[in-house]
Motif scaffolding. Structure first.
Motif, PDB file in Angstrom:
ATOM      1  N   GLU A   6      36.029  45.708  47.778  1.00  0.00           N
ATOM      2  CA  GLU A   6      36.960  44.616  48.076  1.00  0.00           C
ATOM      3  C   GLU A   6      37.549  44.787  49.472  1.00  0.00           C
ATOM      4  O   GLU A   6      37.650  45.900  49.993  1.00  0.00           O
ATOM      5  CB  GLU A   6      38.129  44.580  47.070  1.00  0.00           C
ATOM      6  CG  GLU A   6      37.740  44.427  45.624  1.00  0.00           C
ATOM      7  CD  GLU A   6      37.812  45.731  44.864  1.00  0.00           C
ATOM      8  OE1 GLU A   6      38.002  45.695  43.635  1.00  0.00           O
ATOM      9  OE2 GLU A   6      37.677  46.795  45.509  1.00  0.00           O
ATOM     10  N   CYS A  22      34.873  40.322  48.111  1.00  0.00           N
ATOM     11  CA  CYS A  22      34.241  41.429  47.406  1.00  0.00           C
ATOM     12  C   CYS A  22      32.736  41.331  47.610  1.00  0.00           C
ATOM     13  O   CYS A  22      32.152  40.263  47.383  1.00  0.00           O
ATOM     14  CB  CYS A  22      34.586  41.377  45.928  1.00  0.00           C
ATOM     15  SG  CYS A  22      33.703  42.572  44.903  1.00  0.00           S
ATOM     16  N   TRP A  36      37.979  38.233  39.297  1.00  0.00           N
ATOM     17  CA  TRP A  36      39.063  39.000  39.898  1.00  0.00           C
ATOM     18  C   TRP A  36      40.107  39.276  38.817  1.00  0.00           C
ATOM     19  O   TRP A  36      40.494  38.375  38.067  1.00  0.00           O
ATOM     20  CB  TRP A  36      39.715  38.229  41.049  1.00  0.00           C
ATOM     21  CG  TRP A  36      38.873  38.172  42.288  1.00  0.00           C
ATOM     22  CD1 TRP A  36      37.988  37.192  42.642  1.00  0.00           C
ATOM     23  CD2 TRP A  36      38.831  39.150  43.324  1.00  0.00           C
ATOM     24  NE1 TRP A  36      37.405  37.492  43.840  1.00  0.00           N
ATOM     25  CE2 TRP A  36      37.900  38.696  44.284  1.00  0.00           C
ATOM     26  CE3 TRP A  36      39.487  40.363  43.547  1.00  0.00           C
ATOM     27  CZ2 TRP A  36      37.614  39.414  45.449  1.00  0.00           C
ATOM     28  CZ3 TRP A  36      39.206  41.066  44.704  1.00  0.00           C
ATOM     29  CH2 TRP A  36      38.283  40.604  45.636  1.00  0.00           C
ATOM     30  N   CYS A  95      37.924  43.533  41.901  1.00  0.00           N
ATOM     31  CA  CYS A  95      36.724  42.722  41.756  1.00  0.00           C
ATOM     32  C   CYS A  95      35.919  43.268  40.571  1.00  0.00           C
ATOM     33  O   CYS A  95      35.855  44.493  40.366  1.00  0.00           O
ATOM     34  CB  CYS A  95      35.909  42.817  43.043  1.00  0.00           C
ATOM     35  SG  CYS A  95      34.332  41.978  43.008  1.00  0.00           S
TER      36      CYS A  95
END
Length: 122
Positions: A6, A22, A36, A95
């Motif tokens: 990320e 990401c 997320w 992520c």
């Protein structure tokens, strides 16, 4: 082996915007759902937004209308555009992706990034 990295975290004032990115790399055959999550101080990790490989999105009620998730399947990336940020959005953002590796096609494994801190000041 699949890695998620990320970027984009930092300090932002309330009402401001921030974009998180990401990137997935490694022995990737296919990436299915991407998402997320976030974990605020003293809170449990929660799902913020998700996106399927076909682009269908879903959002937590707390961010609906303010955050937008998007992905680039060719680049194996997923972004989170965060607008109208509030102090309660302060958290470590992670992520997440369900990934089929080249060695285990047809088997999705859950991959996580290391997290990026977003701090919203009032």
């Amino acid at each position: 082996q699949v890695q998620l990295v990320e970027s984009g975290g930092g300090l932002v004032q309330a009402g401001g915007s921030r974009r998180l990115s990401c990137a997935a790399s490694g022995s990737i055959f296919r990436i299915n759902d991407m998402a997320w999550h976030r974990q605020g101080p003293g809170k449990q990790r929660e799902l913020v937004a998700s996106i399927t490989s076909s682009g269908r999105t879903d959002y937590a009620a707390s961010v609906e209308g303010r955050f937008t998730i998007s992905r680039d399947n060719a680049k194996n990336t997923v972004d989170l555009q965060m607008n109208s940020l509030k102090p309660e959005d302060t958290a470590v953002y992670y992520c997440n992706a369900r990934v089929e590796s080249t060695r285990l096609r047809g088997v999705s494994v859950n991959a996580w990034g290391q997290g990026t801190q977003v701090t919203v000041s009032s």
